[in-house]
Design a protein around this motif. Structure first.
Motif, PDB file in Angstrom:
ATOM      1  N   SER A 273      48.906  17.143   1.525  1.00 50.22           N
ATOM      2  CA  SER A 273      50.105  17.357   2.217  1.00 50.22           C
ATOM      3  C   SER A 273      50.690  18.561   1.906  1.00 50.22           C
ATOM      4  N   SER A 275      53.117  20.447   0.573  1.00 45.81           N
ATOM      5  CA  SER A 275      54.495  20.391  -0.213  1.00 45.81           C
ATOM      6  C   SER A 275      55.276  21.383  -0.308  1.00 45.81           C
ATOM      7  N   GLN A 287      63.346  23.076  -8.462  1.00 46.58           N
ATOM      8  CA  GLN A 287      62.297  23.241  -7.315  1.00 46.58           C
ATOM      9  C   GLN A 287      61.646  24.513  -7.425  1.00 46.58           C
ATOM     10  N   VAL A 290      58.863  24.105  -9.799  1.00 50.61           N
ATOM     11  CA  VAL A 290      57.929  23.592  -8.989  1.00 50.61           C
ATOM     12  C   VAL A 290      57.066  24.259  -8.080  1.00 50.61           C
ATOM     13  N   THR A 296      53.675  20.500  -7.265  1.00 55.35           N
ATOM     14  CA  THR A 296      53.531  19.174  -6.158  1.00 55.35           C
ATOM     15  C   THR A 296      52.264  18.733  -6.050  1.00 55.35           C
ATOM     16  N   LEU A 298      50.478  17.386  -8.556  1.00 56.61           N
ATOM     17  CA  LEU A 298      50.614  16.512  -9.313  1.00 56.61           C
ATOM     18  C   LEU A 298      51.015  15.065  -8.854  1.00 56.61           C
ATOM     19  N   LYS A 299      51.720  15.339  -7.765  1.00 55.85           N
ATOM     20  CA  LYS A 299      51.958  14.177  -7.002  1.00 55.85           C
ATOM     21  C   LYS A 299      50.873  13.246  -6.062  1.00 55.85           C
ATOM     22  N   ASP A 300      49.797  14.254  -5.864  1.00 56.82           N
ATOM     23  CA  ASP A 300      48.541  13.600  -5.466  1.00 56.82           C
ATOM     24  C   ASP A 300      47.835  12.905  -6.275  1.00 56.82           C
ATOM     25  N   PRO A 301      47.657  11.453  -6.262  1.00 54.90           N
ATOM     26  CA  PRO A 301      46.825  10.751  -7.164  1.00 54.90           C
ATOM     27  C   PRO A 301      45.483  11.078  -7.188  1.00 54.90           C
ATOM     28  N   TYR A 303      43.902  14.038  -6.711  1.00 54.15           N
ATOM     29  CA  TYR A 303      43.905  15.502  -7.516  1.00 54.15           C
ATOM     30  C   TYR A 303      43.932  14.968  -8.820  1.00 54.15           C
ATOM     31  N   VAL A 304      45.053  14.248  -9.160  1.00 55.72           N
ATOM     32  CA  VAL A 304      45.326  14.117 -10.513  1.00 55.72           C
ATOM     33  C   VAL A 304      44.183  13.264 -11.507  1.00 55.72           C
TER      34      VAL A 304
END
Length: 512
Positions: A273, A275, A287, A290, A296, A298-301, A303-304
């Motif tokens: 996405s 971001s 922001q 970030v 951002t 790190l909001k992708d599970p 990728y983490v």
């Protein structure tokens, strides 16, 4: 072949040409940088022994080296936004060369900490994302083949690097050897100079009409999405039409084939996405931070999960082979036997690199699956390692682990380029370097502490195997989860299609 005059054409990556120099430059950079890490004790062992700080200093300097590397990698994406990728690489090369020159004149541990850990670590951290990003831009269809060739060259260079250091040390002494290595390390500047922007060397190919291309894309999209979802590497929901319209031109062509070989089949299983799309509201300080670090991601599970899995696997691998020689000495193996066993493992590693280069021409396996298989088989090989006690058995098991070690190191950058769009690869890989370095720095003393408390290498090796399993188990569950979820979506879609097929005839009958 270039497009004829008057024929509509488009510019595509060269798949060779200057890209071959980029591959050689990347290999040369990694040889001179990676070659010094396992040879650190060989280079500075006597010097630190004279200062009476051998064991503690080596642990401190190497930890600070990886910390500097991690922080430099984290800020690489920000620097690339302000200047060119090649300029960032040149800054890293200059930093690495300055650190190499300073090591010639070091007189204390603090001076060595600054020259080796800070200057060389930061320089290396800047050059890694630059090398991988430029390499990914030059190769699409031939990426895995060329990466395997480059990794084979790296394996050859790092295998002979300790021998070169030992002979140079015998011939010129400590400071003479440091001066020679500073001259060798200056080749990193040449390696970064060849990292030309891909736009300078793009080739032209005939342009397919937009109508034909759009029709082909629409025909391929359902089959492609279903195939990628079956692989368990992507989200089950397809992007909305509005999102595709908004991001289509920006993301088209930005993904790169990273499977083995994935020839001519770059669609990418995942669209991360975007971001960076913000509302019109003014950005807050948080922001800004970030966006500055591209947190951002790190909001992708997924990728983490990739970052944590690779970080644990790399730490387990490095710590295991660091303890192996000490374990063999404890088993009463002679120095000649230990060196021969380690050499056999290095030879198997080189054979595995050649095997991957050859197999990449005929096998179609995703890079992440190769990594997962390497980690899984490594766990099995380590249990076998603890069950053998003679020279031949130890040599065979070490050769197997050396062969599998390539499957953990070589596909690593391809796993990220396989998942991330090209424009987010520098930030994604730099953030990984930062997290991986800090994870290693945080849990690095753990194995040594366990060894000191228990007095057992076996327990330490089991703990490292458990750390390796922290890569395998989450990845396996992720793949199973997305496959099961996609099967459920396919069943629901077929049920809706069947219901619609039954409803239409009933409506017609009612009208009649």
């Amino acid at each position: 072949m270039a497009a004829s005059v008057g024929t509509p054409s488009k510019r595509v990556p060269p798949e060779g040409g200057w890209g071959l120099l980029v591959g050689v430059g990347m290999a040369a950079m990694f040889v001179v940088t990676l070659g010094s890490l396992p040879s650190f004790g060989l280079m500075f062992g006597d010097f630190l022994t004279e200062l009476g700080e051998e064991t503690g200093a080596i642990a401190l300097i190497t930890s600070c080296f990886f910390s500097a590397l991690s922080f430099a990698g984290l800020f690489t994406n920000t620097l690339m936004k302000k200047t060119s990728c090649r300029t960032v690489g040149l800054i890293g090369a200059v930093s690495y060369i300055v650190g190499s020159l300073l090591t010639v004149f070091v007189r204390s541990t603090n001076e060595l900490l600054v020259s080796f850990a800070v200057f060389q670590g930061a320089g290396f951290g800047l050059m890694i994302p630059v090398s991988y990003t430029t390499f990914n831009a030059y190769f699409v269809e031939k990426r895995v083949v060329m990466m395997s060739v480059a990794q084979t060259l790296i394996g050859l260079g790092t295998m002979f690097y300790p021998i070169f250091i030992q002979r140079t040390m015998d011939a010129f002494g400590f400071r003479g050897c440091m001066a020679v290595l500073a001259a060798v390390n200056s080749h990193t500047l040449v390696a970064m100079l060849v990292m030309h922007p891909v736009e300078w060397h793009m080739r032209r190919v005939p342009l397919v009409s937009e109508a034909v291309e759009a029709e082909a894309e629409l025909d391929e999209k359902p089959e492609r999405a279903e195939k990628d979802a079956e692989n368990g590497d992507g989200p089950t929901e397809l992007p909305s039409a509005q999102a595709l319209h908004h991001r289509g031109h920006r993301l088209r062509g930005s993904r790169r084939a990273s499977s083995i070989p994935g020839l001519g089949n770059w669609s990418g299983p995942v669209v991360v996405s975007d971001s960076t799309e913000r509302d019109s509201e003014p950005a807050t300080k948080w922001q800004i931070l970030v966006d500055f670090l591209d947190l951002t991601l790190l909001k992708d599970p997924i990728y983490v999960n990739i970052v944590l899995g690779i970080s644990f696997a790399l730490y387990s691998d490095l710590a295991f082979f660091t303890l192996q020689s000490m374990y063999l000495f404890m088993m009463a193996f002679s120095k000649a036997d230990v060196s021969l066993i380690i050499a056999i493992g290095a030879g198997a590693d080189l054979i595995s690199r050649i095997f991957l280069a050859i197999s990449s021409t005929c096998l179609n396996v995703k890079a992440r699956y190769v990594y997962l298989a390497g980690a899984l088989f490594t766990i099995a090989a380590r249990f076998g390692f603890l069950c053998v006690f003679d020279f031949y058995g130890m040599a065979i098991v070490t050769a197997i682990m050396g062969f599998l070690r390539t499957w953990i190191h070589v596909p690593m950058p391809l796993v990220f380029s396989e998942y991330l769009p090209q424009e987010r690869f520098p930030s994604g890989y730099g953030l990984f370097m930062f997290l991986q370095g800090n994870i290693t720095f945080a849990i690095g003393p753990l194995v040594g502490y366990i060894r000191d408390v228990t007095g057992s290498y076996t327990i330490s090796f089991h703990c490292l195997t458990l750390v390796m399993a922290m890569c395998v188990i989450p990845w396996f569950f992720e793949i199973c989860y997305y496959r099961l979820k996609q099967k459920a979506h396919r069943k629901a879609a077929r049920r809706e299609a069947a219901d619609a097929h039954v409803t239409i005839p009933m409506i017609r009958e009612t009208k009649e």
